[in-house]
Design a protein around this motif. Structure first.
Motif, PDB file in Angstrom:
ATOM      1  N   LEU A   1       0.797  -1.083  -0.037  1.00 54.25           N
ATOM      2  CA  LEU A   1       0.071   0.096  -0.058  1.00 54.25           C
ATOM      3  C   LEU A   1       0.883   1.333  -0.123  1.00 54.25           C
ATOM      4  N   ASP A   2       2.116   1.226  -0.113  1.00 56.15           N
ATOM      5  CA  ASP A   2       2.975   2.265   0.028  1.00 56.15           C
ATOM      6  C   ASP A   2       2.981   3.157  -1.284  1.00 56.15           C
ATOM      7  N   ASP A   3       2.245   3.164  -2.241  1.00 57.17           N
ATOM      8  CA  ASP A   3       2.116   4.135  -3.463  1.00 57.17           C
ATOM      9  C   ASP A   3       0.618   4.162  -3.734  1.00 57.17           C
ATOM     10  N   ARG A   4       0.224   5.480  -4.313  1.00 49.34           N
ATOM     11  CA  ARG A   4      -1.199   5.701  -4.484  1.00 49.34           C
ATOM     12  C   ARG A   4      -1.836   4.402  -5.597  1.00 49.34           C
ATOM     13  N   LEU A   5      -1.032   4.293  -6.610  1.00 46.36           N
ATOM     14  CA  LEU A   5      -1.554   3.263  -7.730  1.00 46.36           C
ATOM     15  C   LEU A   5      -1.763   1.693  -7.210  1.00 46.36           C
ATOM     16  N   CYS A   6      -0.927   1.424  -6.263  1.00 44.94           N
ATOM     17  CA  CYS A   6      -1.204   0.066  -5.608  1.00 44.94           C
ATOM     18  C   CYS A   6      -2.080   0.138  -4.440  1.00 44.94           C
ATOM     19  N   ALA A   7      -2.328   1.248  -3.965  1.00 50.29           N
ATOM     20  CA  ALA A   7      -3.432   1.436  -3.058  1.00 50.29           C
ATOM     21  C   ALA A   7      -4.676   1.366  -3.560  1.00 50.29           C
ATOM     22  N   ASN A   8      -4.850   1.948  -4.802  1.00 46.46           N
ATOM     23  CA  ASN A   8      -6.076   1.887  -5.613  1.00 46.46           C
ATOM     24  C   ASN A   8      -6.349   0.594  -5.889  1.00 46.46           C
ATOM     25  N   VAL A   9      -5.160  -0.210  -6.538  1.00 46.20           N
ATOM     26  CA  VAL A   9      -5.305  -1.697  -6.957  1.00 46.20           C
ATOM     27  C   VAL A   9      -6.002  -2.563  -5.748  1.00 46.20           C
ATOM     28  N   ALA A  10      -5.542  -2.249  -4.509  1.00 42.06           N
ATOM     29  CA  ALA A  10      -6.039  -3.197  -3.385  1.00 42.06           C
ATOM     30  C   ALA A  10      -7.411  -2.733  -3.177  1.00 42.06           C
ATOM     31  N   SER A  11      -7.838  -1.407  -3.170  1.00 41.99           N
ATOM     32  CA  SER A  11      -9.001  -0.978  -2.723  1.00 41.99           C
ATOM     33  C   SER A  11     -10.091  -1.305  -3.878  1.00 41.99           C
ATOM     34  N   ASN A  12      -9.832  -1.553  -5.254  1.00 42.07           N
ATOM     35  CA  ASN A  12     -10.680  -2.087  -6.289  1.00 42.07           C
ATOM     36  C   ASN A  12     -10.748  -3.696  -6.071  1.00 42.07           C
ATOM     37  N   LEU A  13      -9.817  -4.272  -5.648  1.00 45.98           N
ATOM     38  CA  LEU A  13      -9.908  -5.786  -5.570  1.00 45.98           C
ATOM     39  C   LEU A  13     -10.955  -6.132  -4.169  1.00 45.98           C
ATOM     40  N   ARG A  14     -10.885  -5.193  -3.209  1.00 46.67           N
ATOM     41  CA  ARG A  14     -11.527  -5.454  -2.208  1.00 46.67           C
ATOM     42  C   ARG A  14     -13.031  -4.933  -2.609  1.00 46.67           C
ATOM     43  N   LEU A  15     -13.362  -4.187  -3.401  1.00 45.03           N
ATOM     44  CA  LEU A  15     -14.695  -3.784  -3.827  1.00 45.03           C
ATOM     45  C   LEU A  15     -15.326  -4.997  -4.494  1.00 45.03           C
ATOM     46  N   LYS A  16     -14.464  -5.358  -5.442  1.00 49.59           N
ATOM     47  CA  LYS A  16     -14.987  -6.705  -6.107  1.00 49.59           C
ATOM     48  C   LYS A  16     -15.035  -8.082  -5.335  1.00 49.59           C
ATOM     49  N   GLY A  17     -14.661  -8.064  -3.958  1.00 52.72           N
ATOM     50  CA  GLY A  17     -14.817  -9.045  -3.232  1.00 52.72           C
ATOM     51  C   GLY A  17     -13.553 -10.144  -3.348  1.00 52.72           C
ATOM     52  N   HIS A  18     -12.519  -9.520  -4.044  1.00 48.50           N
ATOM     53  CA  HIS A  18     -11.574 -10.542  -4.215  1.00 48.50           C
ATOM     54  C   HIS A  18     -10.388 -10.585  -3.102  1.00 48.50           C
ATOM     55  N   PRO A  19     -10.181 -11.947  -2.731  1.00 44.85           N
ATOM     56  CA  PRO A  19      -9.202 -12.222  -1.705  1.00 44.85           C
ATOM     57  C   PRO A  19      -7.846 -11.337  -1.692  1.00 44.85           C
ATOM     58  N   VAL A  20      -7.616 -10.426  -0.867  1.00 45.18           N
ATOM     59  CA  VAL A  20      -6.333  -9.458  -0.893  1.00 45.18           C
ATOM     60  C   VAL A  20      -5.910  -9.280   0.448  1.00 45.18           C
ATOM     61  N   VAL A  21      -4.522  -9.439   0.468  1.00 44.88           N
ATOM     62  CA  VAL A  21      -3.673  -9.442   1.574  1.00 44.88           C
ATOM     63  C   VAL A  21      -3.004  -8.249   1.480  1.00 44.88           C
ATOM     64  N   THR A  22      -2.872  -6.977   2.585  1.00 42.06           N
ATOM     65  CA  THR A  22      -2.139  -5.885   2.092  1.00 42.06           C
ATOM     66  C   THR A  22      -0.930  -5.902   2.926  1.00 42.06           C
ATOM     67  N   VAL A  23       0.178  -5.186   2.568  1.00 49.66           N
ATOM     68  CA  VAL A  23       1.376  -5.319   3.329  1.00 49.66           C
ATOM     69  C   VAL A  23       1.982  -3.926   3.131  1.00 49.66           C
ATOM     70  N   SER A  24       2.918  -3.346   3.908  1.00 51.00           N
ATOM     71  CA  SER A  24       3.547  -2.172   3.874  1.00 51.00           C
ATOM     72  C   SER A  24       4.769  -2.232   4.528  1.00 51.00           C
ATOM     73  N   GLY A  25       5.802  -1.457   3.920  1.00 54.20           N
ATOM     74  CA  GLY A  25       7.013  -1.102   4.431  1.00 54.20           C
ATOM     75  C   GLY A  25       7.239   0.014   5.448  1.00 54.20           C
ATOM     76  N   PHE A  26       6.097   0.801   5.495  1.00 48.99           N
ATOM     77  CA  PHE A  26       6.066   1.958   6.530  1.00 48.99           C
ATOM     78  C   PHE A  26       5.375   1.931   7.666  1.00 48.99           C
ATOM     79  N   GLY A  27       4.524   0.641   7.867  1.00 50.53           N
ATOM     80  CA  GLY A  27       3.484   0.548   8.725  1.00 50.53           C
ATOM     81  C   GLY A  27       2.110   0.699   8.469  1.00 50.53           C
ATOM     82  N   ASN A  28       1.230  -0.297   8.645  1.00 51.26           N
ATOM     83  CA  ASN A  28       0.123  -0.098   8.216  1.00 51.26           C
ATOM     84  C   ASN A  28      -0.973  -0.953   9.378  1.00 51.26           C
ATOM     85  N   GLU A  29      -2.200  -0.473   9.288  1.00 57.67           N
ATOM     86  CA  GLU A  29      -3.106  -1.570  10.094  1.00 57.67           C
ATOM     87  C   GLU A  29      -3.451  -2.701   9.751  1.00 57.67           C
ATOM     88  N   ARG A  30      -3.284  -3.325   8.394  1.00 57.86           N
ATOM     89  CA  ARG A  30      -3.781  -4.464   7.929  1.00 57.86           C
ATOM     90  C   ARG A  30      -2.654  -5.389   7.915  1.00 57.86           C
TER      91      ARG A  30
END
Length: 487
Positions: free
Chosen positions: A223-252
């Motif tokens: 989730l550390d750049d806007r484009l990838c964060a948008n990809v993760a968000s779109n996947l969730r909206l479609k109900g697609h299984p997604v695990v998010t990670v970060s190199g800077f710290g994130n709650e997920r």
């Protein structure tokens, strides 16, 4: 080798006969296809002619209506700046254009064997993440096959088997040639402007990268750049299984907190990356978080993850510790072929003697301004020297025109030794992180890194800097190789 039987009894054209192209010829002929091969280079055609069953054919003169498919090497332009002539001929005849990754995906489905397929992509970090995932799984004693863009062509790996795990680095060029790519786990690390000459613009480049994780059974997205964060968000909206990670710290899910501790939301895995010297830097925190997230999906226990992270030796040419002596530390980051990759290296050290330059890319090093206060001195090589000098001068960074690697390394060593002699106790880091392609002086970034490594080893053994001139191209000659860097 993985025999490709899906084109048994059919005629297949193959263009681009480098390393992966030659393996593709062997895989197709082993599977019963009638293969017609060509390359613009005579030497490549001569090598292909040695493979039994392969017909060397000038595809410009061929009857394309006979072909079931064109298998294209990833270094050959598919769409931009314009399609290669072989692509135009295939499209005019209604012949599909695919690559070796697509061949693997189709063969995997046709075999009916549900072998795990982990595919990793991103502008930067994908090689390290691929190698780290493979290492973690190997520590657990699993049968791991690592290949793709990282070096070993995918079809050169061992045949598909139920308990065999394929961990594959996939470039944007390869995804573009794999319309039905469908990994068990797809990993997307980051997206930044790179190779736009091959993809038209950033949005198309991002679309290609995201298509792989969209088609995966499970997606791991940073989730550390806007484009990838948008990809993760779109996947969730479609109900697609997604695990998010970060190199800077994130709650997920799996994250790397600012203090370098890998942790999960459930709190059942903790690891301080200070214990893994080969994974220094925020960029490697992202890589490690993604690798651990994949390993957790495969039920690797925390004890194995800890052992694997500690024992990981890193990747050649990517933040590689080449040697150290008398207060000097030498880092080979030749794989940093763009400014974004170099930013990760510069962020890993408080001060560096920076060797940079080569064949410049769009934007140069202007995006690295925030790291210029970390530069003790910059040593410029290759065609980018004048452009980079202008940027450095504008921001008050000391630099020297060095031309070639040996001069740059010699001057960096001399300056570092002088600093130590003056009583500076801080480690003097000599960093090769070019922020450029290598083709003006070297065949590829691998050779560039090898030259640096060999020169450092020679210095550590003799006290003198020396570069093997046999590996260095004429500075004014740009290689016409089809090898691609980064993407």
């Amino acid at each position: 080798m993985i025999p490709i039987t899906i084109f048994e009894g059919k005629k297949v054209a193959v263009f681009g006969l480098g390393g992966s192209g030659l393996v593709t010829l062997e895989a197709l002929t082993a599977g019963g296809a009638e293969v017609f091969a060509y390359d613009d280079k005579e030497a490549s055609r001569d090598k292909a002619a040695l493979i039994e069953g392969v017909k060397i054919c000038d595809l410009q003169m061929a009857d394309w209506s006979d072909f079931a498919a064109l298998v294209l090497a990833p270094g050959v332009p598919l769409t931009h700046p314009e399609p290669h002539w072989s692509v135009k001929k295939a499209e005019a005849a209604g012949v599909e254009v695919i690559g070796d990754i697509e061949l693997f995906c189709r063969q995997r489905r046709a075999s009916g064997i549900d072998a795990p397929f982990i595919a990793i992509t991103g502008t930067n970090g994908k090689s390290t993440t691929t190698a780290l995932i493979s290492h973690l799984l190997s520590v657990e004693g699993l049968d791991v096959q690592m290949g793709g863009n990282i070096g070993t062509p995918i079809l050169a790996l061992d045949p598909i088997a139920p308990d065999r795990i394929y961990v594959i680095e996939v470039s944007s060029y390869q995804i573009d040639l794999a319309p039905s790519i469908d990994p068990s786990i797809g990993v997307l690390l980051n997206i930044s402007a790179d190779h736009l000459d091959r993809h038209g613009d950033l949005l198309n480049y991002a679309r290609i990268k995201s298509r792989m994780v969209t088609a995966a059974e499970l997606s791991v997205v940073a989730l550390d750049d806007r484009l990838c964060a948008n990809v993760a968000s779109n996947l969730r909206l479609k109900g697609h299984p997604v695990v998010t990670v970060s190199g800077f710290g994130n709650e997920r899910a799996m994250v790397s907190a600012p203090d370098g501790v890998l942790q999960s939301m459930e709190g059942d895995f903790l690891f301080n990356l200070d214990q893994a010297r080969a994974l220094r830097g925020t960029h490697n925190a992202q890589n490690a978080a993604a690798a651990v997230a994949v390993a957790r999906q495969l039920d690797l226990p925390p004890s194995v993850l800890v052992a694997g992270l500690k024992s990981f030796g890193g990747l050649e040419h990517r933040m590689e510790e080449v040697g150290a002596a008398d207060g000097l530390l030498f880092i080979n980051d030749s794989k940093a072929t763009n400014a974004d990759a170099t930013s990760r290296a510069l962020a890993s050290f408080p001060k560096v003697h920076w060797i940079l330059g080569g064949l410049p890319k769009a934007g140069g090093i202007t995006s690295l301004v925030d790291y210029f206060d970390r530069i003790e001195h910059a040593y410029l090589i290759g065609k980018a020297s004048e452009e980079f000098a202008a940027t450095l001068s504008k921001h008050g960074v000391a630099f020297s025109f060095c031309g070639h690697m040996d001069v740059a390394l010699e001057r960096a060593v001399a300056a570092s030794k002088e600093s130590v002699a003056k009583g500076n106790k801080a480690e003097q880091v000599i960093l090769l992180s070019p922020a450029c392609a290598s083709f003006d002086q070297f065949p590829n970034f691998t050779t560039r890194g090898d030259v640096f490594r060999d020169a450092v080893h020679h210095y550590l053994e003799t006290g003198h800097v020396s570069v093997d001139a046999a590996h260095v191209a004429d500075q004014d000659t740009v290689s016409d190789t089809l090898v691609s860097e980064g993407h």
